[in-house]
Design a protein around this motif. Structure first.
Motif, PDB file in Angstrom:
ATOM      1  N   HIS A   7       0.812  -1.209   0.000  1.00  0.00           N
ATOM      2  CA  HIS A   7       0.000   0.000   0.000  1.00  0.00           C
ATOM      3  C   HIS A   7       0.851   1.268   0.000  1.00  0.00           C
ATOM      4  O   HIS A   7       0.326   2.360   0.067  1.00  0.00           O
ATOM      5  CB  HIS A   7      -0.931   0.008   1.216  1.00  0.00           C
ATOM      6  N   ALA A   8       2.156   1.137  -0.038  1.00  0.00           N
ATOM      7  CA  ALA A   8       3.038   2.295  -0.058  1.00  0.00           C
ATOM      8  C   ALA A   8       3.372   2.668  -1.485  1.00  0.00           C
ATOM      9  O   ALA A   8       3.279   1.850  -2.398  1.00  0.00           O
ATOM     10  CB  ALA A   8       4.323   1.977   0.718  1.00  0.00           C
ATOM     11  N   PRO A   9       3.774   3.934  -1.716  1.00  0.00           N
ATOM     12  CA  PRO A   9       4.199   4.322  -3.061  1.00  0.00           C
ATOM     13  C   PRO A   9       5.365   3.454  -3.513  1.00  0.00           C
ATOM     14  O   PRO A   9       6.225   3.090  -2.706  1.00  0.00           O
ATOM     15  CB  PRO A   9       4.603   5.783  -2.886  1.00  0.00           C
ATOM     16  N   PRO A  10       5.450   3.088  -4.802  1.00  0.00           N
ATOM     17  CA  PRO A  10       6.493   2.167  -5.267  1.00  0.00           C
ATOM     18  C   PRO A  10       7.900   2.662  -4.967  1.00  0.00           C
ATOM     19  O   PRO A  10       8.774   1.875  -4.616  1.00  0.00           O
ATOM     20  CB  PRO A  10       6.225   2.059  -6.771  1.00  0.00           C
ATOM     21  N   ARG A  11       8.142   3.977  -5.092  1.00  0.00           N
ATOM     22  CA  ARG A  11       9.507   4.475  -4.938  1.00  0.00           C
ATOM     23  C   ARG A  11       9.984   4.424  -3.501  1.00  0.00           C
ATOM     24  O   ARG A  11      11.181   4.348  -3.241  1.00  0.00           O
ATOM     25  CB  ARG A  11       9.588   5.915  -5.455  1.00  0.00           C
ATOM     26  N   ARG A  39      13.115   2.777   4.216  1.00  0.00           N
ATOM     27  CA  ARG A  39      12.201   3.815   3.733  1.00  0.00           C
ATOM     28  C   ARG A  39      12.775   5.204   4.000  1.00  0.00           C
ATOM     29  O   ARG A  39      12.666   6.104   3.159  1.00  0.00           O
ATOM     30  CB  ARG A  39      10.839   3.673   4.392  1.00  0.00           C
ATOM     31  N   THR A  40      13.376   5.395   5.168  1.00  0.00           N
ATOM     32  CA  THR A  40      13.992   6.688   5.483  1.00  0.00           C
ATOM     33  C   THR A  40      15.142   6.987   4.520  1.00  0.00           C
ATOM     34  O   THR A  40      15.289   8.109   4.025  1.00  0.00           O
ATOM     35  CB  THR A  40      14.497   6.689   6.934  1.00  0.00           C
ATOM     36  N   ILE A  41      15.966   5.971   4.235  1.00  0.00           N
ATOM     37  CA  ILE A  41      17.077   6.167   3.295  1.00  0.00           C
ATOM     38  C   ILE A  41      16.543   6.431   1.890  1.00  0.00           C
ATOM     39  O   ILE A  41      17.033   7.318   1.174  1.00  0.00           O
ATOM     40  CB  ILE A  41      18.001   4.934   3.316  1.00  0.00           C
ATOM     41  N   ALA A  42      15.510   5.684   1.479  1.00  0.00           N
ATOM     42  CA  ALA A  42      14.955   5.859   0.130  1.00  0.00           C
ATOM     43  C   ALA A  42      14.307   7.229  -0.033  1.00  0.00           C
ATOM     44  O   ALA A  42      14.354   7.816  -1.122  1.00  0.00           O
ATOM     45  CB  ALA A  42      13.945   4.756  -0.160  1.00  0.00           C
ATOM     46  N   GLU A  43      13.714   7.740   1.029  1.00  0.00           N
ATOM     47  CA  GLU A  43      13.088   9.058   0.927  1.00  0.00           C
ATOM     48  C   GLU A  43      14.113  10.135   0.607  1.00  0.00           C
ATOM     49  O   GLU A  43      13.898  10.984  -0.265  1.00  0.00           O
ATOM     50  CB  GLU A  43      12.370   9.377   2.237  1.00  0.00           C
ATOM     51  N   GLN A  44      15.247  10.113   1.300  1.00  0.00           N
ATOM     52  CA  GLN A  44      16.293  11.087   1.017  1.00  0.00           C
ATOM     53  C   GLN A  44      16.932  10.854  -0.354  1.00  0.00           C
ATOM     54  O   GLN A  44      17.273  11.804  -1.063  1.00  0.00           O
ATOM     55  CB  GLN A  44      17.366  11.019   2.113  1.00  0.00           C
ATOM     56  N   MET A  45      17.070   9.597  -0.734  1.00  0.00           N
ATOM     57  CA  MET A  45      17.625   9.294  -2.051  1.00  0.00           C
ATOM     58  C   MET A  45      16.695   9.795  -3.153  1.00  0.00           C
ATOM     59  O   MET A  45      17.148  10.317  -4.178  1.00  0.00           O
ATOM     60  CB  MET A  45      17.841   7.784  -2.175  1.00  0.00           C
ATOM     61  N   ASN A  46      15.388   9.671  -2.957  1.00  0.00           N
ATOM     62  CA  ASN A  46      14.434  10.166  -3.948  1.00  0.00           C
ATOM     63  C   ASN A  46      14.515  11.679  -4.089  1.00  0.00           C
ATOM     64  O   ASN A  46      14.392  12.220  -5.197  1.00  0.00           O
ATOM     65  CB  ASN A  46      13.018   9.750  -3.563  1.00  0.00           C
TER      66      ASN A  46
END
Length: 754
Positions: A7-11, A39-46
């Motif tokens: 249910h989370a955004p793919p990215r 998720r925290t790391i991916a958010e900053q990477m995005n």
């Protein structure tokens, strides 16, 4: 096992999905701590990835962010005009809007092409639109000079003197489409004192700031006092000029003519150009089903059945089989013996200055943050126009039907959407349960009207909304006439009073956005209010935050417990509050000295007295009549106009305080000082094109206002409801750019045509 990530955004989970399945299984057994970390790391990477992707887009003026446009302009040698103001350093919406006015993206995109075309007259029109977004017409006044003919070298194209038989030429005299010869005027067209036009070096650029807004397939108003065959185009019944639908220019070298500009339609212009201006896709059209003169089956009355006439006083005799139209007054008349049997619908255009108070403009729909139920109100034609693909809920014909379904299903969050620019005449009563929210809104690009009439003999007939603890009501894009909007606490006995005790707002909220609550309930043909003493918004014993934005309201009356409760929060932004009279209360209480509210006002224009408990903040606003607060030690006012001898909180850079302080700093004799102070108060008094709702120049500051008032906001823009148009900055910027691109030896002047 990976259910939460579905249910989370793919990215946001793309790093987590790269893990082997065994690690995700073990992570699920321990409550997903590894997923939260990734998720925290991916958010900053995005964020970094998106920023890098935007770097390429910022190389092009068409796709660049607003902050990047001044940098692109600087690379081309573009210099902002100092007289227009300094660029804002704020990154918020207000700062970006100001920078868009000071450094227009369109002008930067066309900068090279404009420099190549420098010296041509047609460039001045394109430049004006690129800089200020105003449609214009450039006129070389030397072509209008009266010159003597040489008998040996005749010039048949030279203009002649006025002929009293040429009514069309006389109507255009001294305007942008003048075709008569004039004697020379030695005054400069760019003079700051008295402007002269008709001289050899003079080039005038006429600019129109008024916009032409459409109204589509809406019922006309039957003026029963004049007769059942008499109608006005406006559903409110006032006389209002009809405007032309401008046609775009296809050739850059073409000079704009009347068909390309948002001009009011004159009787002569409509008569001569009826074939182009009348029709379902043109400036105006009339539908009369089952009328003897023609029309029907969804088609408008044919142009052959239309006559243009002067309908002043309703004295004109309409021939049989014809319908008379007066575009100057916005009236239409059928033959008395051929009255339409199924009503009259019209499409037309009206003039106004900004996207304010609801209309057929794109305002952006705001859906509730949570999942909501949608109820659509309209007809099959409106549903088809809205793109009904079978997945949306069915359309019901009345608002009451939608409310009945809403009450039966009782969803936590719901939206009732009106699909077309029709008129709904029905009693409305809305009762919200605790924590429930309801949005009553217009679809994007339509202007529905809710007309409240006298349904009940022994009770008032307002649009009543009962708010409970934690409930929210939103009104969006609606024009409400006939009665007020009444917001109150639940009428039946319950626990509301106990739950509300000691709480400032109980989490409840009332939001009014892009709406018109007609001042005085209704207006007559001369735009005078019919009930000037009656409020348009009533707040009775309700503990809620009230927010108003981009709206036009009549007076606001508040009835609250001043002893047992704190004042409620009332926030008004980019709106007009009109009490329909200088001695009437714009904001007040019917049975108390002041309204029990803590008021916050930003970029507003207020007609009438304001009497409130406190003013938390008032900025860039115009209070044309008295303002009195009970608690002066709370809050402040900045960059506002407030009349003298008002009881207000501390004021900063307000008028006429600044002008009076400058006079007193001169240390003049007392008699001279008092005389100068009185003159400054009179000079700085706001003057408007019109103070009556329903007229095109409603609440717009007149050109003869004092310069300190026209640029009295904190960013040197115009205070009041039209602040965000940034007209002073656009005007200063345009004057400077016109001077840079004027043909050699010529002098250019900017002439505001509205």
């Amino acid at each position: 096992m990976d259910i939460p990530s579905l249910h989370a955004p793919p990215r946001i989970d793309r790093l987590y999905r790269l893990l082997p399945a065994i690690h995700r299984i073990r992570d699920a057994e321990q409550g997903y701590p590894l997923q939260a970390l990734l998720r925290t790391i991916a958010e900053q990477m995005n964020l970094v990835e998106d920023d890098i992707a935007r770097l390429y887009d910022n190389w092009f003026v068409e796709t660049a962010d607003d902050w990047a446009v001044p940098y692109l302009a600087d690379l081309l040698g573009y210099r902002p005009v100092l007289a227009a103001g300094a660029l804002s350093r704020e990154l918020g919406a207000a700062g970006q809007a100001l920078n868009r006015a000071l450094v227009p993206r369109r002008e930067v995109a066309h900068l090279i092409a404009q420099r190549r075309r420098k010296g041509t007259v047609a460039l001045l029109e394109d430049l004006a639109y690129d800089v200020a977004c105003w449609p214009t017409r450039a006129v070389e006044f030397f072509k209008l000079l009266d010159r003597a003919q040489d008998i040996n070298h005749l010039h048949n194209d030279r203009l002649g003197t006025a002929s009293l038989r040429d009514g069309a030429a006389l109507e255009r005299c001294d305007g942008p489409f003048d075709s008569l010869a004039h004697s020379v005027d030695v005054r400069r067209i760019a003079s700051h004192r008295r402007v002269g036009r008709y001289d050899i070096p003079s080039v005038g650029v006429f600019a129109w700031r008024m916009r032409s807004y459409p109204v589509t397939r809406t019922p006309a108003y039957c003026v029963e006092d004049a007769g059942p065959h008499c109608y006005t185009f406006s559903v409110l019944g006032q006389d209002a000029p009809l405007y032309r639908k401008p046609r775009p220019e296809t050739d850059p070298s073409h000079l704009a003519d009347e068909t390309n500009l948002p001009l009011p339609l004159s009787r002569r212009a409509l008569r001569d150009g009826l074939a182009e201006e009348y029709g379902s896709d043109a400036s105006l059209a009339v539908w009369a089903e089952q009328w003897a003169g023609g029309g029907g089956d969804g088609e408008p009355v044919p142009a052959s059945a239309v006559v243009v006439a002067d309908l002043s006083g309703w004295r004109y005799r309409t021939p049989r089989g014809k319908v008379a139209i007066d575009p100057a007054l916005g009236r239409l008349m059928f033959p008395p013996s051929q009255v339409p049997k199924k009503g009259v619908r019209v499409s037309y255009r009206y003039g106004f200055a900004a996207d304010l108070g609801g209309g057929e403009y794109l305002r952006g729909l705001r859906d509730p943050a949570q999942t909501f139920a949608l109820y659509r109100v309209g007809d099959s034609e409106a549903a088809a126009a809205a793109g009904d693909d079978g997945e949306l809920p069915p359309v019901v014909p009345r608002i009451g039907d939608a409310l009945r379904q809403w009450n039966e299903q009782a969803p936590q969050h719901a939206v009732i959407e009106l699909l077309h620019s029709g008129v709904w005449v029905e009693p409305l009563h809305i009762r919200l349960r605790p924590g429930q929210s309801l949005t009553l809104r217009a679809a994007d690009g339509v202007r529905p009207v809710i007309r409240l009439i006298d349904w009940q003999t022994d009770l008032p007939d307002a649009l009543t909304v009962e708010l409970d603890v934690g409930s929210r009501f939103h009104l969006d894009g609606i024009l409400l006439t006939g009665r007020p909007l009444h917001v109150c606490a639940p009428r039946e006995p319950g626990t509301y009073a106990e739950l509300a005790q000691g709480l400032p707002d109980c989490g409840a909220e009332v939001s009014i956005r892009h709406c018109t609550l007609v001042p005085g309930w209704a207006i007559d043909c001369g735009c005078d209010p019919e009930r000037p003493a009656e409020p348009s918004l009533e707040l009775h014993g309700v503990r809620a935050q009230v927010k108003v934005s981009h709206s036009i309201l009549g007076s606001i009356q508040v009835q609250e417990d001043e002893v047992g409760t704190d004042p409620i929060a009332l926030s008004i932004e980019d709106s007009i509050v009109d009490a329909a009279g200088p001695r009437e209360q714009a904001i007040g209480a019917p049975a108390a000295a002041v309204a029990h509210v803590c008021l916050s006002m930003r970029r507003c224009t207020v007609f009438g007295t304001v009497e409130v408990h406190a003013v938390e903040l008032a900025e860039n606003s115009l209070f044309n009549d008295c303002l009195n607060v009970a608690r002066r030690q709370l809050g402040c006012m900045r960059f506002c106009y407030v009349p003298c001898r008002c009881r207000t909180p501390r004021r900063y850079r307000c008028q006429p305080d600044e002008a009076i302080a400058a006079v007193r700093a001169k240390k003049l004799p007392a008699a001279v000082e008092q005389e100068l102070i009185a003159a400054e108060r009179l000079r700085l008094r706001p003057r408007y094109q019109s103070r009556r709702y329903g007229r095109p120049g409603y609440a717009r500051l007149a050109a003869e206002c004092a310069p300190e008032l026209l640029r009295g906001a904190d960013d040197q823009s115009e205070p009041g409801v039209y602040h965000d148009l940034y007209e002073p900055q656009r005007q200063a910027n345009l004057r400077a750019r016109l001077d840079q691109h004027t043909p050699a030896g010529m002098t250019v002047g900017l002439l505001l045509a509205d």
